[in-house]
Design a protein around this motif. Structure first.
Motif, mmCIF file in Angstrom:
data_model
loop_
_atom_site.group_PDB
_atom_site.id
_atom_site.type_symbol
_atom_site.label_atom_id
_atom_site.label_comp_id
_atom_site.label_asym_id
_atom_site.label_seq_id
_atom_site.Cartn_x
_atom_site.Cartn_y
_atom_site.Cartn_z
ATOM 1 N N ILE A 131 6.788 10.392 6.106
ATOM 2 C CA ILE A 131 6.895 9.982 4.640
ATOM 3 C C ILE A 131 6.223 8.650 4.751
ATOM 4 N N LEU A 132 4.910 8.357 3.986
ATOM 5 C CA LEU A 132 4.352 7.127 3.738
ATOM 6 C C LEU A 132 4.925 6.430 2.426
ATOM 7 N N LEU A 133 5.264 5.229 2.636
ATOM 8 C CA LEU A 133 5.991 4.613 1.264
ATOM 9 C C LEU A 133 5.039 3.548 1.380
ATOM 10 N N ALA A 134 4.885 3.191 -0.103
ATOM 11 C CA ALA A 134 4.029 2.097 -0.246
ATOM 12 C C ALA A 134 3.939 1.378 -1.802
ATOM 13 N N GLY A 135 4.691 0.213 -1.951
ATOM 14 C CA GLY A 135 4.398 -0.444 -3.283
ATOM 15 C C GLY A 135 3.244 -1.139 -3.399
ATOM 16 N N PHE A 136 2.028 -0.439 -3.451
ATOM 17 C CA PHE A 136 0.682 -1.208 -3.459
ATOM 18 C C PHE A 136 0.573 -1.787 -4.643
ATOM 19 N N PRO A 137 -0.182 -3.006 -4.510
ATOM 20 C CA PRO A 137 -0.793 -3.515 -5.684
ATOM 21 C C PRO A 137 -1.808 -3.111 -6.345
ATOM 22 N N CYS A 138 -1.903 -2.765 -7.408
ATOM 23 C CA CYS A 138 -3.112 -2.302 -8.407
ATOM 24 C C CYS A 138 -4.201 -3.241 -8.842
ATOM 25 N N GLN A 139 -5.275 -3.127 -7.921
ATOM 26 C CA GLN A 139 -6.603 -4.078 -8.533
ATOM 27 C C GLN A 139 -7.432 -3.079 -9.431
ATOM 28 N N ASP A 160 -15.257 6.733 -2.425
ATOM 29 C CA ASP A 160 -16.227 6.159 -3.465
ATOM 30 C C ASP A 160 -15.107 5.631 -4.459
ATOM 31 N N LYS A 161 -14.244 6.295 -5.093
ATOM 32 C CA LYS A 161 -13.307 5.952 -6.286
ATOM 33 C C LYS A 161 -12.479 4.709 -5.968
ATOM 34 N N THR A 162 -12.150 4.708 -4.464
ATOM 35 C CA THR A 162 -11.109 3.479 -4.343
ATOM 36 C C THR A 162 -11.625 2.492 -3.397
ATOM 37 N N GLN A 163 -12.676 2.702 -2.732
ATOM 38 C CA GLN A 163 -13.225 1.487 -1.859
ATOM 39 C C GLN A 163 -13.135 0.087 -2.560
ATOM 40 N N GLY A 164 -12.431 -0.697 -1.867
ATOM 41 C CA GLY A 164 -12.533 -2.152 -2.554
ATOM 42 C C GLY A 164 -11.107 -2.317 -3.330
ATOM 43 N N THR A 165 -10.195 -1.427 -3.566
ATOM 44 C CA THR A 165 -8.853 -1.589 -3.851
ATOM 45 C C THR A 165 -7.947 -1.096 -2.659
ATOM 46 N N LEU A 166 -6.660 -1.782 -3.029
ATOM 47 C CA LEU A 166 -5.585 -1.708 -1.684
ATOM 48 C C LEU A 166 -5.316 -0.026 -1.876
ATOM 49 N N PHE A 167 -5.338 0.807 -3.042
ATOM 50 C CA PHE A 167 -5.018 2.136 -2.953
ATOM 51 C C PHE A 167 -5.830 2.919 -1.856
ATOM 52 N N PHE A 168 -6.885 2.330 -1.563
ATOM 53 C CA PHE A 168 -7.932 2.989 -0.745
ATOM 54 C C PHE A 168 -7.471 2.998 0.526
ATOM 55 N N ASP A 169 -6.576 2.029 1.166
ATOM 56 C CA ASP A 169 -5.978 1.737 2.323
ATOM 57 C C ASP A 169 -4.944 2.838 2.259
ATOM 58 N N VAL A 170 -4.048 2.944 1.237
ATOM 59 C CA VAL A 170 -3.113 4.218 1.212
ATOM 60 C C VAL A 170 -3.720 5.743 1.479
ATOM 61 N N SER A 171 -4.884 5.651 0.532
ATOM 62 C CA SER A 171 -5.366 7.161 0.750
ATOM 63 C C SER A 171 -6.221 7.342 2.076
ATOM 64 N N ARG A 172 -6.782 6.373 2.575
ATOM 65 C CA ARG A 172 -7.457 6.826 3.930
ATOM 66 C C ARG A 172 -6.243 7.158 5.115
ATOM 67 N N ILE A 173 -5.268 6.731 5.074
ATOM 68 C CA ILE A 173 -4.272 6.737 5.737
ATOM 69 C C ILE A 173 -3.507 8.106 5.616
ATOM 70 N N ILE A 174 -3.409 8.465 4.423
ATOM 71 C CA ILE A 174 -2.955 9.806 4.112
ATOM 72 C C ILE A 174 -3.806 10.881 4.453
ATOM 73 N N ALA A 175 -5.149 10.546 4.127
ATOM 74 C CA ALA A 175 -5.934 11.438 4.699
ATOM 75 C C ALA A 175 -6.160 11.779 6.100
ATOM 76 N N ARG A 176 -5.758 10.720 6.930
ATOM 77 C CA ARG A 176 -6.044 10.817 8.259
ATOM 78 C C ARG A 176 -4.677 11.429 9.088
ATOM 79 N N LYS A 177 -3.667 11.018 8.397
ATOM 80 C CA LYS A 177 -2.345 11.283 9.211
ATOM 81 C C LYS A 177 -1.537 12.374 8.500
#
Length: 414
Positions: A131-139, A160-177
Motif C-alpha cells: 500500500i502507498l499512503l500519502a497525505g500529499f499537498p495540493c499545488q 504532462d498533467k502532473t509534472q511540477g506538482t507533488l502529486f506527480f511524485d505519487v503517481s510516478r511511484i505508483i506507475a513504477r512499483k
C-alpha cells in the motif's frame, strides 16, 4: 543517580535546547543538571525515558502487509495502518521538525529508509510495498497540451498533467512499483479546485492511466473527535475488488465527543511532568491564556466584521461544544479554537497535548518540539480515527487479493 545517566544519553542525540523543549525547561536548566549544579526533580527521569530516549528495538515480525508513508508529517496515517498490522518500509517527509516528531514515535529498523525530499528520490529506490499512503499537498495543476509537449520532446500522459506538482511524485511511484492499493488524503476543497479540473485530472491519472479502481469520499472528523474537519479520502486497488464505502462505521454526530473530552482535567489526575500543566492541581499554564491586548484585538476584529455582515472572528468553545478546524496557523493567535474560562476571564489556547487529542492521537504520542512547531504539525495532520476506519475496511480486500495472487499467476501460466 539514574537521572543523570539518562540525561547524558539524551544529550548524545539532542541539543540542550531540544532536551529543554521536550521537558518544558530552559536550556540553561539542562546545562545546570548536566554539570550537577542543580538536581532534577524526581519525575524528570521518567520524562526523559518517555519523551527523549529511543523506543527500543523495532518489531521483527514482517507484518500482515507492507506500506510506504509519503508526505508523512508526524505519522498520523501510518499510525492508523499499523493498527491494522501493517509494517512501514519507507518514509518521506521534508520538514526537519516533523521528522523529529515522527522519529520520536516510531520503531524503525536499519532497513527502513527515511527520505527527506521525495522529489529527489528515484522511484526505483523505493522498496516494493503493498500500500502507498500519502497525505500529499495540493499545488495548482498546470495542464499543457499534448501536442506542445510532443513538439518539445517532453512526456505527456500523467507526466504532462502532473509534472511540477507533488502529486506527480505519487503517481510516478505508483506507475513504477504498482502497489496493490493506495490511500491519498487531502483537503475537501481539492474537489472544487480550479473548477473541478484538478480533481478530474487526479482521478483520470489514477483510474485511466495507472489502471486502478478508484473510490473517493469526503469524511468529517467530527464523527470521532470534537472538531469539524472535512477531508477527502481517495483509495484505489490495482486488481478488481468489491470495495464499497458502505462498510464505514461513522458514529452519529450527536453521539460524537465534545471539546471537554480532550481538555486537561486540571484536578491533579494527569501526569505532573507534562510541560503544559503545573502545580498540585495540574492547572493549564498561564502562558496559554490570551493576553488582554490579544483578547481585545480579537473581540474588536470580530465585532467589526459582524457589523459588515461577515462571519469572520474567533471560535470560542465551552466543554459542551465542537470546535472549528484546527489549522497550521493556530500558533499565531489560536483564534479558531479558544477555550472559554468564563465571561470574566480571558480564554486560552489549546495546549499541544490537547491538539494531539483533538486529532485523535493517544496520550503516549511524544511531542519533542516547541509549542509553535507542535501547533503547525497537528494542524497539518490527519484525524487518526478517520484514517483508521478507512484502513479497517480497506485491509481485508488487500489481504484477500494478496492471498489470491499466487493462484491467479498459476492459472495464467497454465
Amino acid at each position: 543517580m539514574e537521572v543523570y545517566e539518562l540525561l547524558e544519553r539524551a544529550l548524545k542525540q539532542l541539543s540542550h535546547k531540544e532536551v529543554g523543549l521536550a521537558l518544558g525547561v530552559d536550556p540553561k536548566t539542562v546545562r545546570r543538571w548536566q554539570i550537577r549544579e542543580t538536581e532534577p526533580k524526581p519525575y524528570i527521569a521518567d520524562a526523559i525515558r518517555q519523551r527523549l530516549l529511543p523506543l527500543g528495538e523495532p518489531n521483527p515480525e514482517p507484518g500482515r502487509f507492507s506500506f510506504i508513508d509519503l508526505f508523512a508529517g508526524i505519522g498520523g496515517i501510518r499510525t492508523a495502518f499499523e493498527q491494522q498490522g501493517g509494517r512501514c518500509v519507507f518514509t518521506s517527509e521534508w520538514d526537519p521538525y516533523a521528522r523529529k516528531t515522527y522519529a520520536a514515535n516510531f520503531h524503525d529498523g536499519r532497513d527502513h529508509v527515511f527520505a527527506s525530499d521525495i522529489t529527489q528520490v528515484h522511484e526505483d529506490d523505493v522498496p516494493d510495498h503493498d500500500i502507498l499512503l500519502a497525505g500529499f499537498p495540493c499545488q495548482p495543476f498546470s495542464i499543457a497540451g499534448v501536442s506542445k509537449k510532443n513538439a518539445l520532446g517532453r512526456p505527456h500522459g500523467f507526466a504532462d498533467k502532473t509534472q511540477g506538482t507533488l502529486f506527480f511524485d505519487v503517481s510516478r511511484i505508483i506507475a513504477r512499483k504498482k502497489p496493490r492499493a493506495f490511500l491519498l488524503e487531502n483537503v475537501k476543497n481539492l474537489v472544487s479546485h480550479d473548477k473541478g479540473r484538478t480533481f478530474a485530472t487526479i482521478i483520470d491519472v489514477l483510474q485511466n492511466e495507472l489502471g486502478y479502481q478508484v473510490y473517493h469520499r469526503v469524511i468529517n472528523g467530527k464523527h470521532f473527535v470534537p472538531q469539524h474537519r472535512e477531508r477527502i479520502i481517495i483509495v484505489g486497488f490495482r486488481d478488481p475488488v468489491d470495495f464499497t464505502w458502505d462498510g464505514l462505521k461513522l458514529p452519529p454526530f450527536e453521539n460524537a465527543p465534545k471539546i471537554g473530552s480532550i481538555l486537561h482535567r486540571e484536578d491533579g489526575t494527569e501526569p505532573a511532568d507534562w510541560p503544559y500543566i503545573g502545580g498540585t492541581k495540574g492547572k493549564v499554564l498561564d502562558k496559554y491564556i490570551l493576553s488582554d491586548k490579544l483578547w481585545d484585538y480579537l473581540q474588536n476584529y470580530a465585532a467589526k466584521h459582524r457589523e459588515k455582515g461577515n462571519g469572520f472572528g474567533f471560535g470560542l468553545v465551552t466543554p459542551k461544544d465542537t470546535a472549528r478546524t484546527l489549522s497550521a496557523r493556530y500558533y499565531k493567535d489560536g483564534s479558531e479554537i479558544l477555550v472559554s474560562r468564563g465571561s470574566r476571564k480571558n480564554p486560552r489556547r489549546l495546549t499541544p497535548r490537547e491538539c494531539a487529542r483533538v486529532m485523535g492521537f493517544s496520550d503516549d504520542f511524544r511531542i519533542p518540539v516547541s509549542d509553535t512547531r507542535a501547533y503547525k504539525q497537528f494542524g497539518n495532520s490527519v484525524v487518526v480515527p478517520v484514517i483508521a476506519e478507512v484502513a479497517r475496511i480497506m485491509v481485508p480486500h488487500l489481504l484477500e487479493e494478496k492471498k489470491s495472487t499466487p493462484a491467479k499467476r498459476s492459472r495464467k501460466a497454465a
